[in-house]
Design a protein around this motif. Structure first.
Motif, PDB file in Angstrom:
ATOM      1  N   VAL A  67      72.490 -95.876  40.092  1.00 30.75           N
ATOM      2  CA  VAL A  67      72.021 -94.509  39.853  1.00 30.75           C
ATOM      3  C   VAL A  67      73.202 -93.573  39.622  1.00 30.75           C
ATOM      4  N   ILE A  68      74.240 -93.706  40.444  1.00 30.72           N
ATOM      5  CA  ILE A  68      75.427 -92.860  40.301  1.00 30.72           C
ATOM      6  C   ILE A  68      76.116 -93.114  38.963  1.00 30.72           C
ATOM      7  N   GLY A  69      76.295 -94.401  38.638  1.00 31.45           N
ATOM      8  CA  GLY A  69      76.969 -94.758  37.394  1.00 31.45           C
ATOM      9  C   GLY A  69      76.170 -94.368  36.169  1.00 31.45           C
ATOM     10  N   LEU A  70      74.843 -94.526  36.226  1.00 33.96           N
ATOM     11  CA  LEU A  70      73.998 -94.187  35.080  1.00 33.96           C
ATOM     12  C   LEU A  70      74.053 -92.694  34.794  1.00 33.96           C
ATOM     13  N   ARG A  71      74.020 -91.888  35.820  1.00 37.10           N
ATOM     14  CA  ARG A  71      74.113 -90.440  35.625  1.00 37.10           C
ATOM     15  C   ARG A  71      75.439 -90.066  34.959  1.00 37.10           C
ATOM     16  N   ALA A  72      76.517 -90.689  35.414  1.00 40.12           N
ATOM     17  CA  ALA A  72      77.849 -90.346  34.896  1.00 40.12           C
ATOM     18  C   ALA A  72      78.078 -90.884  33.489  1.00 40.12           C
ATOM     19  N   SER A  73      77.280 -91.836  33.038  1.00 37.24           N
ATOM     20  CA  SER A  73      77.511 -92.464  31.737  1.00 37.24           C
ATOM     21  C   SER A  73      77.018 -91.621  30.559  1.00 37.24           C
ATOM     22  N   PHE A  74      76.259 -90.566  30.837  1.00 36.46           N
ATOM     23  CA  PHE A  74      75.736 -89.720  29.770  1.00 36.46           C
ATOM     24  C   PHE A  74      76.605 -88.474  29.612  1.00 36.46           C
ATOM     25  N   THR A  75      76.876 -88.106  28.367  1.00 36.59           N
ATOM     26  CA  THR A  75      77.623 -86.873  28.125  1.00 36.59           C
ATOM     27  C   THR A  75      76.736 -85.651  28.337  1.00 36.59           C
ATOM     28  N   SER A  76      75.435 -85.821  28.107  1.00 34.28           N
ATOM     29  CA  SER A  76      74.480 -84.742  28.343  1.00 34.28           C
ATOM     30  C   SER A  76      74.024 -84.784  29.793  1.00 34.28           C
ATOM     31  N   ARG A  77      74.174 -83.674  30.498  1.00 38.41           N
ATOM     32  CA  ARG A  77      73.775 -83.624  31.908  1.00 38.41           C
ATOM     33  C   ARG A  77      72.281 -83.848  32.076  1.00 38.41           C
ATOM     34  N   ASP A  78      71.477 -83.269  31.186  1.00 35.73           N
ATOM     35  CA  ASP A  78      70.025 -83.417  31.288  1.00 35.73           C
ATOM     36  C   ASP A  78      69.592 -84.864  31.051  1.00 35.73           C
ATOM     37  N   SER A  79      70.211 -85.517  30.064  1.00 33.34           N
ATOM     38  CA  SER A  79      69.874 -86.919  29.790  1.00 33.34           C
ATOM     39  C   SER A  79      70.251 -87.805  30.969  1.00 33.34           C
ATOM     40  N   GLY A  80      71.432 -87.562  31.533  1.00 34.52           N
ATOM     41  CA  GLY A  80      71.856 -88.329  32.699  1.00 34.52           C
ATOM     42  C   GLY A  80      70.950 -88.109  33.883  1.00 34.52           C
ATOM     43  N   ALA A  81      70.488 -86.875  34.063  1.00 37.12           N
ATOM     44  CA  ALA A  81      69.592 -86.562  35.173  1.00 37.12           C
ATOM     45  C   ALA A  81      68.263 -87.290  35.015  1.00 37.12           C
ATOM     46  N   ARG A  82      67.709 -87.287  33.807  1.00 35.96           N
ATOM     47  CA  ARG A  82      66.431 -87.986  33.576  1.00 35.96           C
ATOM     48  C   ARG A  82      66.583 -89.486  33.774  1.00 35.96           C
ATOM     49  N   ALA A  83      67.661 -90.063  33.262  1.00 27.94           N
ATOM     50  CA  ALA A  83      67.873 -91.506  33.411  1.00 27.94           C
ATOM     51  C   ALA A  83      68.038 -91.883  34.886  1.00 27.94           C
ATOM     52  N   ALA A  84      68.796 -91.073  35.630  1.00 26.65           N
ATOM     53  CA  ALA A  84      68.997 -91.347  37.052  1.00 26.65           C
ATOM     54  C   ALA A  84      67.684 -91.226  37.823  1.00 26.65           C
ATOM     55  N   ALA A  85      66.863 -90.233  37.451  1.00 22.47           N
ATOM     56  CA  ALA A  85      65.576 -90.049  38.131  1.00 22.47           C
ATOM     57  C   ALA A  85      64.654 -91.240  37.889  1.00 22.47           C
ATOM     58  N   ILE A  86      64.620 -91.722  36.654  1.00 23.08           N
ATOM     59  CA  ILE A  86      63.762 -92.875  36.337  1.00 23.08           C
ATOM     60  C   ILE A  86      64.239 -94.121  37.078  1.00 23.08           C
ATOM     61  N   MET A  87      65.553 -94.352  37.095  1.00 26.21           N
ATOM     62  CA  MET A  87      66.070 -95.513  37.807  1.00 26.21           C
ATOM     63  C   MET A  87      65.802 -95.414  39.298  1.00 26.21           C
ATOM     64  N   THR A  88      65.853 -94.204  39.840  1.00 25.73           N
ATOM     65  CA  THR A  88      65.546 -94.013  41.258  1.00 25.73           C
ATOM     66  C   THR A  88      64.111 -94.420  41.551  1.00 25.73           C
ATOM     67  N   LEU A  89      63.186 -94.012  40.697  1.00 22.23           N
ATOM     68  CA  LEU A  89      61.779 -94.353  40.914  1.00 22.23           C
ATOM     69  C   LEU A  89      61.545 -95.853  40.785  1.00 22.23           C
ATOM     70  N   VAL A  90      62.265 -96.489  39.875  1.00 22.06           N
ATOM     71  CA  VAL A  90      62.159 -97.947  39.753  1.00 22.06           C
ATOM     72  C   VAL A  90      62.723 -98.623  40.996  1.00 22.06           C
ATOM     73  N   GLY A  91      63.820 -98.091  41.526  1.00 26.84           N
ATOM     74  CA  GLY A  91      64.468 -98.686  42.684  1.00 26.84           C
ATOM     75  C   GLY A  91      63.688 -98.564  43.968  1.00 26.84           C
ATOM     76  N   VAL A  92      62.674 -97.683  44.003  1.00 32.62           N
ATOM     77  CA  VAL A  92      61.863 -97.511  45.217  1.00 32.62           C
ATOM     78  C   VAL A  92      61.179 -98.813  45.618  1.00 32.62           C
ATOM     79  N   VAL A  93      60.944 -99.690  44.651  1.00 35.47           N
ATOM     80  CA  VAL A  93      60.254-100.950  44.947  1.00 35.47           C
ATOM     81  C   VAL A  93      61.018-101.782  45.974  1.00 35.47           C
ATOM     82  N   ASN A  94      62.316-101.533  46.101  1.00 31.70           N
ATOM     83  CA  ASN A  94      63.116-102.309  47.050  1.00 31.70           C
ATOM     84  C   ASN A  94      62.926-101.851  48.498  1.00 31.70           C
ATOM     85  N   LEU A  95      62.443-100.626  48.706  1.00 34.47           N
ATOM     86  CA  LEU A  95      62.309-100.107  50.073  1.00 34.47           C
ATOM     87  C   LEU A  95      61.311-100.896  50.922  1.00 34.47           C
TER      88      LEU A  95
END
Length: 249
Positions: A142-170
């Motif tokens: 999640v941290i790396g995906l956010r930082a990989s985008f030059t657009s802050r908004d795009s990175g935020a959306r990608a990080a949010a989606i990955m976070t929701l996918v990662g919830v399955v591990n809880l």
């Protein structure tokens, strides 16, 4: 519900409202942490079977619980950001990710230290340990995906989606000791059962857990407010607070 979320989504209202909370949160967190950790590491009796090596649970258990709780709060923040486009939710998720990764690493490291005298090895591919290691990788992803985008908004959306996918591990982490035959012991605290340990042992653990949670809340609020000031640096309300003409925290 929308009015409540919209109110908290106001940068100025959020900043000025949460400011007075910080001294109380930081003070309560430090008091509970000092009491819980010192009581657990120096005063509480040793475990009947694991002896003094079990004292690491006063750090390991709170870190492990908080590592999972932090990700759950990140997921809620991701939903709020994706649905209502509230920037404060994204900022909160951003500042929580490194903290959650640190707690996950602390849980894994302290568990490894605990495992050497208890299991005779610092690591086994146990279901609980493996799922916690996956959790660390998800945090880093999640941290790396956010930082990989030059657009802050795009990175935020990608990080949010990955976070929701990662919830399955809880739930896998939580129920790993139930679904599979593992070396890791069951949960120390349970809502439907009394603690198996005496009060002289579970009370300092409870203080430590509460201290960790309050520290997490104080840290998240402090960092979110700081990041909010950076993003809103050109806003009128920030300039008013800087000049002392607005309502300061």
């Amino acid at each position: 519900m929308w009015r409540f979320i919209h109110k908290w989504g106001s940068p100025k209202w959020f900043y000025t409202t949460t400011g007075p909370w910080l001294p109380w949160l930081w003070s309560a967190a430090l008091i509970l942490l000092i009491v819980g950790v010192v009581w657990g590491l120096a005063i509480a009796p040793p475990d009947r079977y694991q002896h003094d090596s079990a004292r690491i649970l006063y750090v390991h258990v709170p870190a492990a619980i908080l590592a999972q709780s932090c990700f759950a709060v990140m997921a809620v923040s991701a939903i709020i950001f994706l649905v209502w486009k509230i920037k404060i939710a994204d900022i909160a998720a951003m500042v929580m990710a490194p903290f959650g990764a640190a707690m996950t690493f602390a849980a894994l490291f302290s568990g490894a230290v605990w495992g050497i005298p208890t299991w005779g090895t610092w690591w086994v591919w146990d279901a609980r340990l493996t799922s916690m290691l996956i959790q660390l990788f998800i945090y880093l992803g999640v941290i790396g995906l956010r930082a990989s985008f030059t657009s802050r908004d795009s990175g935020a959306r990608a990080a949010a989606i990955m976070t929701l996918v990662g919830v399955v591990n809880l739930p896998i982490i939580k129920y790993s000791v139930v679904w599979w035959n593992t070396l890791h012991q069951p949960a120390t605290f349970s809502l439907d059962k009394a603690p198996a340990m005496p009060a002289s042992m579970w009370l300092p653990l409870l203080f430590s857990v509460l201290g960790f949670y309050l520290f997490f809340a104080a840290y998240t609020l402090t960092r979110t407010r700081n990041q909010l000031l950076k993003r809103e640096a050109r806003s009128r309300w920030v300039k008013e607070i800087a000049l002392g003409t607005g309502k300061a925290s």
